[in-house]
Design an enzyme around this catalytic site. Structure first.
Site, PDB file in Angstrom:
ATOM      1  N   HIS A  56       0.763  -1.127   0.052  1.00 38.50           N
ATOM      2  CA  HIS A  56      -0.022   0.191   0.068  1.00 38.50           C
ATOM      3  C   HIS A  56       1.029   1.075   0.281  1.00 38.50           C
ATOM      4  CE1 HIS A  56      -2.423  -3.103   2.225  1.00 38.50           C
ATOM      5  NE2 HIS A  56      -3.563  -2.509   1.706  1.00 38.50           N
ATOM      6  N   ASP A  59       2.460   1.847   3.202  1.00 40.76           N
ATOM      7  CA  ASP A  59       3.125   0.827   3.802  1.00 40.76           C
ATOM      8  C   ASP A  59       4.622   1.030   3.681  1.00 40.76           C
ATOM      9  OD1 ASP A  59       1.047  -0.875   4.436  1.00 40.76           O
ATOM     10  OD2 ASP A  59       1.390  -1.762   2.647  1.00 40.76           O
ATOM     11  N   MET A  90       2.601  -5.719  -7.849  1.00 40.36           N
ATOM     12  CA  MET A  90       1.179  -5.077  -7.401  1.00 40.36           C
ATOM     13  C   MET A  90       1.501  -4.120  -6.680  1.00 40.36           C
ATOM     14  SD  MET A  90      -1.204  -5.175  -4.882  1.00 40.36           S
ATOM     15  CE  MET A  90      -1.359  -6.776  -3.969  1.00 40.36           C
ATOM     16  N   GLU A 183     -10.976  -6.416  -5.087  1.00 44.38           N
ATOM     17  CA  GLU A 183     -10.987  -7.388  -4.143  1.00 44.38           C
ATOM     18  C   GLU A 183     -12.318  -7.311  -2.970  1.00 44.38           C
ATOM     19  OE1 GLU A 183      -7.519  -7.501  -1.704  1.00 44.38           O
ATOM     20  OE2 GLU A 183      -8.393  -8.576  -0.211  1.00 44.38           O
ATOM     21  N   HIS A 222     -11.619 -14.047   2.557  1.00 47.08           N
ATOM     22  CA  HIS A 222     -12.971 -13.099   2.487  1.00 47.08           C
ATOM     23  C   HIS A 222     -14.131 -14.160   1.948  1.00 47.08           C
ATOM     24  CE1 HIS A 222      -9.985  -9.549   2.205  1.00 47.08           C
ATOM     25  NE2 HIS A 222      -9.950 -10.206   3.366  1.00 47.08           N
ATOM     26  N   ASP A 247      -5.166 -13.220  -3.953  1.00 52.41           N
ATOM     27  CA  ASP A 247      -4.718 -13.128  -2.147  1.00 52.41           C
ATOM     28  C   ASP A 247      -5.069 -14.640  -1.712  1.00 52.41           C
ATOM     29  OD1 ASP A 247      -5.280  -9.871  -1.194  1.00 52.41           O
ATOM     30  OD2 ASP A 247      -4.187 -10.601  -2.782  1.00 52.41           O
ATOM     31  N   ASP A 257     -11.868 -12.076  10.091  1.00 55.79           N
ATOM     32  CA  ASP A 257     -10.844 -12.239   8.862  1.00 55.79           C
ATOM     33  C   ASP A 257      -9.557 -12.665   9.547  1.00 55.79           C
ATOM     34  OD1 ASP A 257      -9.463  -9.844   6.250  1.00 55.79           O
ATOM     35  OD2 ASP A 257      -9.499 -12.181   6.518  1.00 55.79           O
ATOM     36  N   ASP A 289      -1.744 -12.968   1.053  1.00 58.26           N
ATOM     37  CA  ASP A 289      -2.268 -11.833   1.886  1.00 58.26           C
ATOM     38  C   ASP A 289      -2.272 -12.334   3.141  1.00 58.26           C
ATOM     39  OD1 ASP A 289      -4.831  -9.198   1.441  1.00 58.26           O
ATOM     40  OD2 ASP A 289      -2.863  -9.567   2.885  1.00 58.26           O
TER      41      ASP A 289
HETATM   42  C1  DIG Z   1      -6.905  -7.137   2.870  1.00 65.09           C
HETATM   43  O1  DIG Z   1      -7.237  -8.340   2.463  1.00 65.09           O
HETATM   44  C2  DIG Z   1      -6.385  -6.198   1.505  1.00 65.09           C
HETATM   45  C3  DIG Z   1      -5.576  -5.132   1.670  1.00 65.09           C
HETATM   46  O2  DIG Z   1      -4.564  -5.745   2.538  1.00 65.09           O
HETATM   47  C4  DIG Z   1      -4.954  -4.779   0.463  1.00 65.09           C
HETATM   48  O3  DIG Z   1      -5.574  -3.618  -0.194  1.00 65.09           O
HETATM   49  C5  DIG Z   1      -5.498  -5.963  -0.533  1.00 65.09           C
HETATM   50  C6  DIG Z   1      -4.073  -6.243  -1.315  1.00 65.09           C
HETATM   51  O4  DIG Z   1      -4.157  -7.670  -1.395  1.00 65.09           O
HETATM   52  N1  DIG Z   1      -6.002  -7.078   0.439  1.00 65.09           N
HETATM   53 MN    MN Z   2      -6.242  -9.429   0.684  1.00 57.21          MN
HETATM   54 MN    MN Z   3      -8.023 -10.743   4.686  1.00 56.24          MN
END
Ligand code: DIG
Ligand code: MN
Ligand code: MN
Length: 389
Positions: A56, A59, A90, A183, A222, A247, A257, A289
């Site tokens: 990000h 980050d 990415m 996402e 998710h 992810d 989560d 992730d």
């Molecule tokens: C969380 O699952 C999200 C954030 O960490 C980020 O924006 C995205 C990138 O993989 N996953």
């Molecule tokens: Mn993610």
């Molecule tokens: Mn997550």
């Protein structure tokens, strides 16, 4: 220890700075690990054998960094990339951490917040492209509600579409060769999040001005939070040509989560996911992730990262064994046998075919009584996963 399950660049394993850099702080406790710089995290990922690192914007560059601080951070980060050979496949924007986004970013009721979110995103896109990113992820971490009294979901959808159309036009204007990946997540940190599942985004993408630039970034935890079969979501995205990123992680069912190490909980689901990605020749990043348990120190974080990659490679080998197993393949051939008796009834519509299907005499009882041997097939699969075949 190097063996056939040791990661290599061609495996395309990537981690976000926020994953191995997670200090273990949570809603109920303080950090348990010291903060590592972005450059140090790149060296850590190089040590464990990763191929790439994602981030990000914040980050890497703190939201209030001065120009000289930004320059110093970037210089160290780029040196670490050069020293380790890691790349940046990415990038993404943190549109959820700062209090300004407490009611969302692109879907906020405040037009100043929506405009600021676009400003922040355009700067973050510039930074991601500068560092080599080819995929740009949008996770709408605050795009949601606690009370539906506060926001019209149709207005929220229209705002999100306007923002995505805007950033697609920005990328075109800048000449960026960039794909956007959306996402989904059903809830957390908001009470409910808009676009709760990958399927919801697949429908939404087709309403955009540049749908060809936009795909999805499904996350295992998710879809599991929504009680869904992750591999099915990935397969639908792939079949639609929209699997732009993924992810990988894991978690226990009906939980918040958890973002656990890949394969830490649902090994059979992880197996079918890895088998699918390898069978179809998915060429994108295998992005973890995920976060190490809060019990871990920095050495434990390396164990976590190694575990993600080793489990993926072990399951990849299991998938190859499944495809080569004579008993399993013989059974699959029997299950999918076709005597050709309804060949004339297959395929696209025609009036003649409709008439032929309506007139065809089906022996419904004979078809219904056929035993499909799925118990035998699944037991063979389980025994393969348990290492006894
Ligand atoms: C969380 O699952 C999200 C954030 O960490 C980020 O924006 C995205 C990138 O993989 N996953
Ligand atoms: Mn993610
Ligand atoms: Mn997550």
């Amino acid at each position: 220890m190097s063996d056939i399950y040791s990661p290599r660049p061609e495996h395309k394993f990537t981690f976000g700075l926020w994953t191995v850099g997670n200090t273990g702080a949570d809603a109920f406790g303080e950090a348990v690990r010291s903060h590592l710089s972005a450059a140090d995290l790149v060296y850590l990922l190089g040590e464990v054998g990763a191929y790439g690192v994602n981030f990000h914007d914040n980050d890497l560059i703190p939201i209030d960094a001065t120009a000289s601080e930004r320059a110093a951070i970037l210089k160290a980060f780029k040196k670490a990339l050069s020293d380790t050979g890691l790349i940046v496949p990415m990038a993404t924007t943190n549109l959820f951490g700062n209090p300004v986004f407490k009611d969302g970013a692109f879907t906020s009721n405040d037009p100043k917040v929506r405009a600021y979110a676009l400003q922040k995103t355009m700067h973050a896109i510039d930074l991601g492209v500068e560092l080599g990113a080819g995929v740009y992820v949008f996770w709408g971490g605050r795009e949601g509600i606690e009370t539906d009294a506060a926001k019209d979901p149709v207005a929220a959808t229209k705002r999100f579409r306007e923002a995505l159309n805007f950033v697609c036009e920005y990328a075109i204007d800048q000449g960026y060769d960039l794909k956007f990946a959306l996402e989904a997540k059903p809830n957390e940190p908001r009470g409910d999040l808009y676009f709760a599942t990958t399927g919801a985004y697949l429908g939404f993408i087709e309403t955009l001005d540049h749908p060809e630039m936009v795909g999805v970034n499904p996350e295992m935890a998710h879809e599991q939070m929504a009680g869904l079969n992750f591999m099915h979501a990935v397969a639908q995205a792939w079949e639609a040509g929209k699997l732009f990123h993924i992810d990988l992680n894991d978690q226990n069912y009906a939980r918040f989560d958890q973002d656990w190490r890949f394969g830490a909980q649902n090994l059979k689901q992880a197996f079918f996911l890895v088998k699918f990605l390898e069978d179809v020749g998915y060429a994108g990043s295998r992005h973890f992730d995920a976060h190490a348990y809060r019990t871990e120190d920095h050495e434990g974080v390396k164990d976590f990262a190694r575990g993600c990659m080793r489990t993926y490679l072990i399951l990849k080998e299991k998938g190859a064994r499944f495809n080569a197993d004579p008993d399993i393949q013989t059974l699959l051939a029997e299950i999918n046998a076709d005597d050709g008796s309804v060949d004339a009834l297959k395929g696209a519509y025609s009036a003649a075919k409709a008439a032929a299907i309506k007139a065809h005499a089906f022996d419904r009882e004979a078809i219904a009584t056929r035993g499909l041997q799925y118990e035998k097939l699944d037991q063979l699969t389980v025994e393969l996963l348990l290492g006894v075949r």
